[in-house]
Design an enzyme around this catalytic site. Sequence first.
Site, PDB file in Angstrom:
ATOM      1  N   ASP A 175       8.402 -14.109  16.788  1.00 37.30           N
ATOM      2  CA  ASP A 175      10.216 -14.632  16.799  1.00 37.30           C
ATOM      3  C   ASP A 175      10.135 -16.111  16.408  1.00 37.30           C
ATOM      4  OD1 ASP A 175      11.620 -13.028  16.503  1.00 37.30           O
ATOM      5  OD2 ASP A 175      11.666 -12.171  18.513  1.00 37.30           O
ATOM      6  N   PRO A 182      17.624 -16.496  12.286  1.00 38.48           N
ATOM      7  CA  PRO A 182      17.495 -16.052  12.643  1.00 38.48           C
ATOM      8  C   PRO A 182      16.512 -16.228  13.944  1.00 38.48           C
ATOM      9  CG  PRO A 182      16.954 -17.266  10.437  1.00 38.48           C
ATOM     10  CD  PRO A 182      17.615 -17.170  10.733  1.00 38.48           C
ATOM     11  N   SER A 227       0.534  -1.226  -0.212  1.00 30.50           N
ATOM     12  CA  SER A 227       0.142  -0.137   0.187  1.00 30.50           C
ATOM     13  C   SER A 227       0.796   1.211   0.043  1.00 30.50           C
ATOM     14  CB  SER A 227      -0.931   0.337   0.980  1.00 30.50           C
ATOM     15  OG  SER A 227      -2.213  -0.941   1.253  1.00 30.50           O
TER      16      SER A 227
END
Length: 740
Positions: free
Chosen positions: A300, A423, A225
Site C-alpha cells: 500500500d 491509491p 502463467s
Amino acid sequence: MAILRSLIRALRPPRRTTAERLAAFPTAGLAVEKDVTIRWNDYQVPFIDAESDHDLFFALGMVHAHLRGPQIALFIHFFQGRLAEVFGPVAKRLDHALRILDYGAAVPEIERTLPDETRHCCEAFLGGINSYNERMTELPPEFGVLGLKPERHTMATLLAGSRLASTDFTWITYMSLLPRRARPGFTRLWNRTIEAGESPTPGAHAEGTPGMLEDLLVGAGRAGSNSFAVAPQRSATGAALLANDPHLGLSLPSLWLLGGLRSPSFHVAGFMIPGLPAIMLGRNPDLAWGGTNMRASSSDLYDVGDLPAEQIVTSETTIKARGWRSSRHRIRRTPFGPIINDAKALNVHGRPLALRWVGHEPSDELTAFLKAARARTPDEFRAAFAPYAVSGQNMVFADRAGNIGKIMAVRAPLRAPFPKDDPVLNAADPATHWRGFQCATELPWVVNPPAGVLASANDRPLGTDVPIGFTFGADDRIRRLYGLLRAHDKISIDNLRAIQTDTNAPDAAKVAGELAQQIEALNLPVRPDKFLRRLSRWNGDYAADAFGAAAFEALLFHLVPPLYGGKRQADLPDLLGQWSYLTTFLLRDLMAIKPAKRNKILRRAVAKAERDAARYRQWGDMHRLRIGHTLARLPLIGRAFVVEDLPVGGSRQTPMKMAHGLVNRRHAATFGQMARHISDLGDPDANWFVILGGQDAWLGSANYADQIGLWLRRQYIHMPLRRETVAAEFPHVMTLKASA
C-alpha cells in the site's frame, strides 16, 4: 584492452559440446560426505542422486554455478542495487530505486529464525556454489564484458535472492499511474484501473522505449502463467493430470533451470530459479504442482507528509559505477516503509509517499517450497505454504490418489477495501493501517471441484472477503482454458499440449466484429473491402499464419490514441493499451462520443490501418519471437546476441501468451510463455518439461538455446523419476568425490 578482448570473445564464443562443458565440471576433492552421482541428458539437464541431503544440496549448488554462474552474479547485483557496477552510470538511478525498495530488508530476521533443516540445505547449497567458483579454470565469456567476477555467495545474498521472485505486481501499476496523479482526470483513470483490473506488463511498451525498471521488476516476479489440473474421471489415462506454463520475460538465459533430485528426504523433478535451492514447479512421486501469479496487492502507498520528523530515518548509500565516479544518495524510511519519492527512476513527485510491502517483513518462501517438494497429500501441500508471503501465487496441484485442487499461497494484509479516487492512503488515519495477516492455511482453497477440471490464469480469486488485489488477468484467458478443458469428455496428454499452445482469443474476435460493423456503417467513398473481410471474418486466432490478426492490431494501433486524446501511444497512460482496458472500455467509449467525431476517428484509423495491414499478410510477419542474451539490449552490438528472430503466434491473453502493446509494424514479443510442464500422476516417469531457451548460460555451449526448437515444435524433455529410467535416459554420468 581486456574488455575489448572479452567483447570479441563474447561476440564469437568458441563452440562447446555438451561433453566439453561437462568436462569442465570439477569432481574431485569436494566437501561431500559420500560419492554423489550426477546423470546428465543430452540437453545438459541433470539428475542428482545423493546418499544424504547435505550432499544433494552441495551438488545442486555446483550444478547451479556450472550452468548459470553469470546469471546468479547478475541477480546478486540486481537485488543489492549494484547494476551500475556492471552497466555503468546509466544504471545509477535504477540502483537507487532498488536500494530504496530494498529486497533484503527482512533478511537478518529471516536468517535468525530459519528452521535448522532449511538452514542446513542452504548452507550445503552455498558450499556447492562457492566450491565450484573457486575451482573454475575459465571464466564465462560475458564475465569480462560485464566486468563480473565470481563473488562469495552468502546466506544473506541467498535469502535476499529468495525475494527476487517476490516483486509485488501492483508496483508496476503505481509506477505507471503516480506521475499522472496531479493531472486532471486522474480519479477517472484510477477508478478505471480498478474496474479493468490489469497492469502494464513487459512487452506492452512501444517498441524501442521499454520501461527498464518495470521490465526488470516484473521479469523478476512470476508475473503470469497458466496452470490446470484434471481429475481421474475426466482423464484419458485414468489418473490425475497437471499442466503448467509460466509466463515471464523472453530472454536468455531463461529464468528457469530444469533438474531432478534424489536423496533420503527428496525425490523430485522440476523448474528452479538459478541461485535458489528449491523446486518451484514440479513433481514428486505423489504430487505435482504448478502456479500462477495471484496478482496480489502486497503493498500500500501512504502519504507520510505529516509524520513527525523523528519517525523519518535518513541515511545515505554509496553507488559505484563502472568507469565512473561513485555518488551518494539519500534513503528515507518510515514506519510505513521507504519513501519512494527519493528514487528518480520512479518519477514520483509531490508529498512524500511511503511504500508498505509485505516483503519488508520476515517470511520463509524457501522452507515453503522445500516442504511442498515432499508433500504427499493436499493437506500437506497446503500446510507447506503457511510461512509463505510474497509474491502471492495460486498453487494448483494434483496427486496420485486422484485429488486436484488450488490454494492461495500468500500473506494477505487485513485492511480496508481498496480506496476509490486515489491509491494513496493517509498514514494519519488508523482506519487505513494493516490489522494483521491471513496466510495460505487460513484462506479458502479448492479441492476436487465437481466438474473434474480446475484452471488458473491470474484471474480474480473467489471465496474471500480479504482484499487480495486489483490487477488480475483478463477473464478471456481463463474462460478459454475452461472451454478447451470442457470440450473433451476424456482429456489426454495431447489435449494438454494443444491447450498450452492455443493461440485463440475469442474476445478479440468479438471486438473485431463490432468494429467491422461500425466501419461498414460509415459508407466510406472508397470501401476498404479487403481490409473489412480480414477483420470481419477473423475468428480471433493469433496463430503465426493467421490472416486477420494483423489487420485488427493495426486498427487498434490507430484507433486508441485519438479516441483518448493522444497522437501516439506514448502520449497515453500504459493502462489504456492493456487488453482488459480495451475489452472493458473501447467500444463503450467509442459509442459514447458524438457520431461526427466517431466517424472521423474511424475513417482516419481505417485508412492508416489498411496501409499497415497490407504489408503483413500473416500475423507472424508482424509478430516475432526475437530471443537473445541479456546483452542483446546493448546498443550497437546487441543484435549480435540475438539467437532467433522467427514468426510466432500468440498475443496478450491467448493461452500461449506472447504479449505486445499497441502495434502496427514488425515487433518482438518480450513477455510470454517461456516454459511448459505436464505430469500424469498415474506414472512417476510421466513428466515432460521444456524451456524456451536452454539449460546452459555459457555462450557458445551446445545447450545454450537448444530447446527453442522443441518449444516451437510443441515437444518436451522427458523427466522420469524412477532410478532405472533415469539411468537409461541420462547417459552422461559423473561422480563427485569427497576430499581425502
